[in-house]
Design a protein around this motif. Structure first.
Motif, PDB file in Angstrom:
ATOM      1  N   HIS A 149      41.015  41.920  33.554  1.00 58.22           N
ATOM      2  CA  HIS A 149      41.931  42.880  34.162  1.00 58.22           C
ATOM      3  C   HIS A 149      41.154  43.860  35.035  1.00 58.22           C
ATOM      4  CE1 HIS A 149      44.950  42.140  30.644  1.00 58.22           C
ATOM      5  NE2 HIS A 149      44.858  41.116  31.465  1.00 58.22           N
ATOM      6  N   GLY A 150      40.279  44.670  34.412  1.00 57.44           N
ATOM      7  CA  GLY A 150      39.528  45.665  35.170  1.00 57.44           C
ATOM      8  C   GLY A 150      40.459  46.715  35.737  1.00 57.44           C
ATOM      9  N   GLN A 151      40.207  47.086  36.966  1.00 56.81           N
ATOM     10  CA  GLN A 151      40.916  48.213  37.583  1.00 56.81           C
ATOM     11  C   GLN A 151      42.411  47.917  37.749  1.00 56.81           C
ATOM     12  OE1 GLN A 151      42.227  49.122  40.720  1.00 56.81           O
ATOM     13  NE2 GLN A 151      42.129  51.311  40.296  1.00 56.81           N
ATOM     14  N   HIS A 153      43.932  43.903  38.482  1.00 61.71           N
ATOM     15  CA  HIS A 153      43.701  42.523  38.044  1.00 61.71           C
ATOM     16  C   HIS A 153      43.141  41.772  39.244  1.00 61.71           C
ATOM     17  CE1 HIS A 153      47.543  41.701  40.090  1.00 61.71           C
ATOM     18  NE2 HIS A 153      48.114  42.603  39.316  1.00 61.71           N
ATOM     19  N   PRO A 154      42.408  40.685  39.024  1.00 66.38           N
ATOM     20  CA  PRO A 154      41.937  39.923  40.179  1.00 66.38           C
ATOM     21  C   PRO A 154      43.129  39.521  41.044  1.00 66.38           C
ATOM     22  CG  PRO A 154      40.839  39.156  38.197  1.00 66.38           C
ATOM     23  CD  PRO A 154      41.924  40.103  37.752  1.00 66.38           C
ATOM     24  N   GLU A 155      42.900  39.353  42.335  1.00 69.15           N
ATOM     25  CA  GLU A 155      43.986  39.188  43.289  1.00 69.15           C
ATOM     26  C   GLU A 155      43.685  37.983  44.194  1.00 69.15           C
ATOM     27  OE1 GLU A 155      44.055  39.738  46.663  1.00 69.15           O
ATOM     28  OE2 GLU A 155      46.209  39.403  46.613  1.00 69.15           O
ATOM     29  N   MET A 156      42.705  38.089  45.005  1.00 69.10           N
ATOM     30  CA  MET A 156      42.109  37.003  45.792  1.00 69.10           C
ATOM     31  C   MET A 156      42.918  36.521  46.986  1.00 69.10           C
ATOM     32  SD  MET A 156      40.050  34.800  43.003  1.00 69.10           S
ATOM     33  CE  MET A 156      39.719  35.503  41.376  1.00 69.10           C
ATOM     34  N   LEU A 159      41.656  38.377  50.598  1.00 70.60           N
ATOM     35  CA  LEU A 159      40.246  38.419  50.991  1.00 70.60           C
ATOM     36  C   LEU A 159      40.102  38.296  52.508  1.00 70.60           C
ATOM     37  CD1 LEU A 159      39.006  35.985  48.200  1.00 70.60           C
ATOM     38  CD2 LEU A 159      38.471  38.440  48.354  1.00 70.60           C
ATOM     39  N   LEU A 221      33.417  33.262  46.323  1.00 73.83           N
ATOM     40  CA  LEU A 221      33.738  33.599  44.926  1.00 73.83           C
ATOM     41  C   LEU A 221      32.646  33.106  43.980  1.00 73.83           C
ATOM     42  CD1 LEU A 221      37.579  32.924  45.070  1.00 73.83           C
ATOM     43  CD2 LEU A 221      36.436  35.164  45.012  1.00 73.83           C
TER      44      LEU A 221
ATOM     45  N   SER B 126      35.404  48.461  31.621  1.00 71.17           N
ATOM     46  CA  SER B 126      35.515  47.092  31.087  1.00 71.17           C
ATOM     47  C   SER B 126      34.980  46.072  32.088  1.00 71.17           C
ATOM     48  CB  SER B 126      36.959  46.783  30.724  1.00 71.17           C
ATOM     49  OG  SER B 126      37.753  46.716  31.888  1.00 71.17           O
ATOM     50  N   VAL B 127      35.104  46.371  33.369  1.00 74.06           N
ATOM     51  CA  VAL B 127      34.547  45.506  34.418  1.00 74.06           C
ATOM     52  C   VAL B 127      33.784  46.413  35.375  1.00 74.06           C
ATOM     53  CG1 VAL B 127      35.038  43.861  36.264  1.00 74.06           C
ATOM     54  CG2 VAL B 127      36.510  43.909  34.236  1.00 74.06           C
ATOM     55  N   VAL B 143      31.075  42.641  32.071  1.00 69.24           N
ATOM     56  CA  VAL B 143      32.449  42.533  31.565  1.00 69.24           C
ATOM     57  C   VAL B 143      32.409  42.767  30.062  1.00 69.24           C
ATOM     58  CG1 VAL B 143      34.451  41.030  31.214  1.00 69.24           C
ATOM     59  CG2 VAL B 143      33.242  40.998  33.400  1.00 69.24           C
ATOM     60  N   ASN B 220      36.426  43.081  49.434  1.00 68.60           N
ATOM     61  CA  ASN B 220      36.554  41.688  48.968  1.00 68.60           C
ATOM     62  C   ASN B 220      36.221  41.571  47.483  1.00 68.60           C
ATOM     63  OD1 ASN B 220      37.503  40.442  51.275  1.00 68.60           O
ATOM     64  ND2 ASN B 220      35.560  39.508  51.857  1.00 68.60           N
ATOM     65  N   LEU B 221      35.196  42.287  47.036  1.00 69.59           N
ATOM     66  CA  LEU B 221      34.800  42.186  45.620  1.00 69.59           C
ATOM     67  C   LEU B 221      35.846  42.842  44.714  1.00 69.59           C
ATOM     68  CD1 LEU B 221      30.976  42.812  46.076  1.00 69.59           C
ATOM     69  CD2 LEU B 221      32.093  40.616  45.581  1.00 69.59           C
ATOM     70  N   LEU B 223      39.087  42.844  45.365  1.00 69.07           N
ATOM     71  CA  LEU B 223      40.170  41.859  45.324  1.00 69.07           C
ATOM     72  C   LEU B 223      39.790  40.652  44.469  1.00 69.07           C
ATOM     73  CD1 LEU B 223      41.224  41.995  49.080  1.00 69.07           C
ATOM     74  CD2 LEU B 223      42.484  42.947  47.139  1.00 69.07           C
ATOM     75  N   ALA B 224      38.505  40.314  44.436  1.00 70.13           N
ATOM     76  CA  ALA B 224      38.069  39.118  43.710  1.00 70.13           C
ATOM     77  C   ALA B 224      38.103  39.310  42.203  1.00 70.13           C
ATOM     78  CB  ALA B 224      36.661  38.702  44.156  1.00 70.13           C
ATOM     79  N   PHE B 225      37.497  40.403  41.683  1.00 72.39           N
ATOM     80  CA  PHE B 225      37.440  40.484  40.222  1.00 72.39           C
ATOM     81  C   PHE B 225      37.729  41.871  39.660  1.00 72.39           C
ATOM     82  CE2 PHE B 225      33.251  42.348  39.913  1.00 72.39           C
ATOM     83  CZ  PHE B 225      32.569  41.854  41.009  1.00 72.39           C
ATOM     84  N   SER B 226      38.250  42.764  40.491  1.00 73.94           N
ATOM     85  CA  SER B 226      38.875  43.993  40.010  1.00 73.94           C
ATOM     86  C   SER B 226      37.966  44.892  39.159  1.00 73.94           C
ATOM     87  CB  SER B 226      40.136  43.595  39.195  1.00 73.94           C
ATOM     88  OG  SER B 226      40.882  44.706  38.799  1.00 73.94           O
ATOM     89  N   PRO B 227      36.776  45.263  39.679  1.00 71.11           N
ATOM     90  CA  PRO B 227      35.921  46.169  38.900  1.00 71.11           C
ATOM     91  C   PRO B 227      36.622  47.509  38.660  1.00 71.11           C
ATOM     92  CG  PRO B 227      35.121  45.970  41.170  1.00 71.11           C
ATOM     93  CD  PRO B 227      36.182  44.924  40.978  1.00 71.11           C
ATOM     94  N   GLU B 228      36.290  48.138  37.531  1.00 72.91           N
ATOM     95  CA  GLU B 228      36.822  49.480  37.258  1.00 72.91           C
ATOM     96  C   GLU B 228      35.994  50.556  37.945  1.00 72.91           C
ATOM     97  OE1 GLU B 228      38.919  50.717  33.461  1.00 72.91           O
ATOM     98  OE2 GLU B 228      37.507  49.185  32.790  1.00 72.91           O
ATOM     99  N   VAL B 258      46.238  47.824  46.769  1.00 73.87           N
ATOM    100  CA  VAL B 258      45.898  47.983  45.342  1.00 73.87           C
ATOM    101  C   VAL B 258      46.215  49.424  44.951  1.00 73.87           C
ATOM    102  CG1 VAL B 258      44.072  47.865  43.623  1.00 73.87           C
ATOM    103  CG2 VAL B 258      44.111  46.212  45.497  1.00 73.87           C
ATOM    104  N   LEU B 261      44.085  52.733  44.138  1.00 73.09           N
ATOM    105  CA  LEU B 261      43.035  52.977  45.131  1.00 73.09           C
ATOM    106  C   LEU B 261      43.605  53.435  46.469  1.00 73.09           C
ATOM    107  CD1 LEU B 261      40.617  50.048  44.321  1.00 73.09           C
ATOM    108  CD2 LEU B 261      40.617  52.366  43.424  1.00 73.09           C
ATOM    109  N   TYR B 270      35.373  56.337  42.264  1.00 69.21           N
ATOM    110  CA  TYR B 270      35.407  54.877  42.052  1.00 69.21           C
ATOM    111  C   TYR B 270      34.200  54.191  42.696  1.00 69.21           C
ATOM    112  CZ  TYR B 270      37.257  50.102  42.152  1.00 69.21           C
ATOM    113  OH  TYR B 270      37.415  48.749  42.008  1.00 69.21           O
TER     114      TYR B 270
END
Lengths: 293, 293
Positions: A149-151, A153-156, A159, A221, B126-127, B143, B220-221, B223-228, B258, B261, B270
């Motif tokens: 999930h993180g901030q 959730h991943p979206e992708m 990009l 990715l 968490s991320v 993670v 891009n990062l 959107l890819a994996f949603s860091p906190e 998003v 943000l 952030y």
């Protein structure tokens, strides 16, 4: 005896509801057209209430964006969707109150990734990427068995990519124009070539360009978070010939940089179709329900 | 009493070795110039052997690529590096045999991310994404408290990006030409403008372009994996004025997509500098050692 699980795959055009204990024991399944939230959620609840026994928990994989933060005021809602009538729908509370069972909630693509991790093409992968390419583009990520999930959730889908030299299509994303989704989702293919994607023959240049953009995306990715496997689903990936072309593109782009992936045979088992196919969403939701017990 | 921990930050130009129990109790630290593996690893071992007490475990954050798969024949090696003499150096076994203590091994940037997660600007995320921008560009991901490895390990230097409209620099990555590192690492800035980055004034167009490429990458990062949280370190990020410009770029590119943000104040907390600063590598390695106990 395995627990009876409830599943809702919530899409923008249809909901799929099911009860069962796993992929080999789906006891009932029902497709519901997505209309208003009131009508659609009631039809989903009716499906569960009409069964001889209620499920012990319900998992939901939903179109989004969704709010997954348990401590948020909008947890369990579909949030800022442009889909008419659905913005800030309190999905989880509606189902919880109607069924009186624990409910788990995640994005459609995280849930698909979870299904593949548990029962499909991503078993035992410590880091798993599932990318859906259809009417939209979206991706889910599993790390150590848990959806990321993180901030948010991943979206992708959104990009930014370098454009192919020969490509002057403006893109059709209302937010970003020529992001990945604006260049390579089903509607972008239809608009670019003036024909429905499924009517384009295998040798049409549309598919070489599609493989180029998807290969480029997957390469990025891989470099970003190092998945152990990449699973591709969604309507556009019914074009099986795309897989070989995407692997070739990834191979060329990595250009020897990530060592095990320099081997074309490794790539054949690394970028693969969804093993659960059209049931990936609803089975993933069933697996998510299991995590509530 | 806290355990005495050993740390090695292994870089291409210098090694930093330390012993201590945490960031407020670093008992000794030594910089060693990186020459041959034989000479450099021996000097690192000598540092630990000369101390009154051996550490109970050693953590290593290394330049790469490295092999992190415990079941691999090359686990603990620096693998295909172009750095003369270092390819397939068995780093972990050398240290284990010389010190006779448990050794943990990861990439320099994963270890930096771990240090920030434990003791710095990424606590409770968490991320977490840590991106280093210096002589090269690399990223690490945590993670749920654990560095992500997956297929190899996160990399991030060689991402493909759309080019800025006004930018015709060919890029200087030997693998990919104009990937992120080829466009935006220190040597790329120096080659593009014919001057050392640290000599360029704040109002030089180099920095607007640098913020453009880094903002695009971070978007891009996200959107890819949603860091906190996104933590930026490395020599180029000593240019503090870049942070505001990068946040503005991310804000514009996300374009409201998003939701949390979309708030500029949220972005200020952030995208942030490393809290551990120049000690992030060696402190992260110390934290990694702790995970062996």
């Amino acid at each position: 005896m395995s627990a009876l699980l409830g599943a809702i795959e919530a899409g923008g055009t249809k909901f799929v509801c099911a009860v069962g204990t796993g992929p080999d024991d789906v006891r009932a399944i029902r497709r519901i057209r997505t209309t208003t939230p009131q009508e659609t959620l009631k039809a989903a609840v009716d499906f569960f209430l009409e069964r001889p026994r209620l499920p012990e928990a319900v998992g939901i994989g939903s179109f989004g964006p969704v709010d997954l933060h348990l401590d948020s005021h909008h947890y369990g809602h579909i949030t800022t969707t442009p889909k008419a009538g659905w913005a800030y729908t309190d999905f989880v509370r509606y189902i919880e109150q109607a069924i009186d069972r624990p409910v788990r909630f995640d994005t459609d693509v995280n849930v698909a990734a979870l299904g593949e991790y548990a029962w499909g093409a991503g078993r035992d992968c410590s880091v798993l990427l599932y990318l859906s390419v259809g009417t939209g583009i979206g991706g889910g990520v599993i790390v150590n068995g848990t959806p990321v999930h993180g901030q948010t959730h991943p979206e992708m889908g959104h990009l930014s990519l370098p454009r192919a030299a020969e490509d002057d299509f403006a893109g059709c994303c209302p937010y970003h124009g020529d992001c990945l989704e604006g260049l390579a989702a089903g509607p972008a293919i239809a608009k670019r070539w003036g024909r429905a994607p499924e009517s384009l023959p295998e040798d049409h240049p549309a598919w070489a360009l599609e493989a180029h953009y998807l290969g480029l995306t997957i390469t990025n990715l891989i470099l970003a978070f190092s998945p152990e496997r990449v699973i591709l689903g969604g309507g556009i990936m019914d074009q099986q010939h795309l897989f070989g072309r995407i692997r070739a593109e990834v191979h060329n782009r990595l250009n020897g940089y990530v060592s095990p992936l320099t081997d074309r045979n490794v790539l054949n088992g690394y970028i693969v179709p969804s093993a659960l196919g059209t049931r990936v969403g609803v089975l993933g939701a069933m697996r998510l329900a299991q995590s509530a017990l």
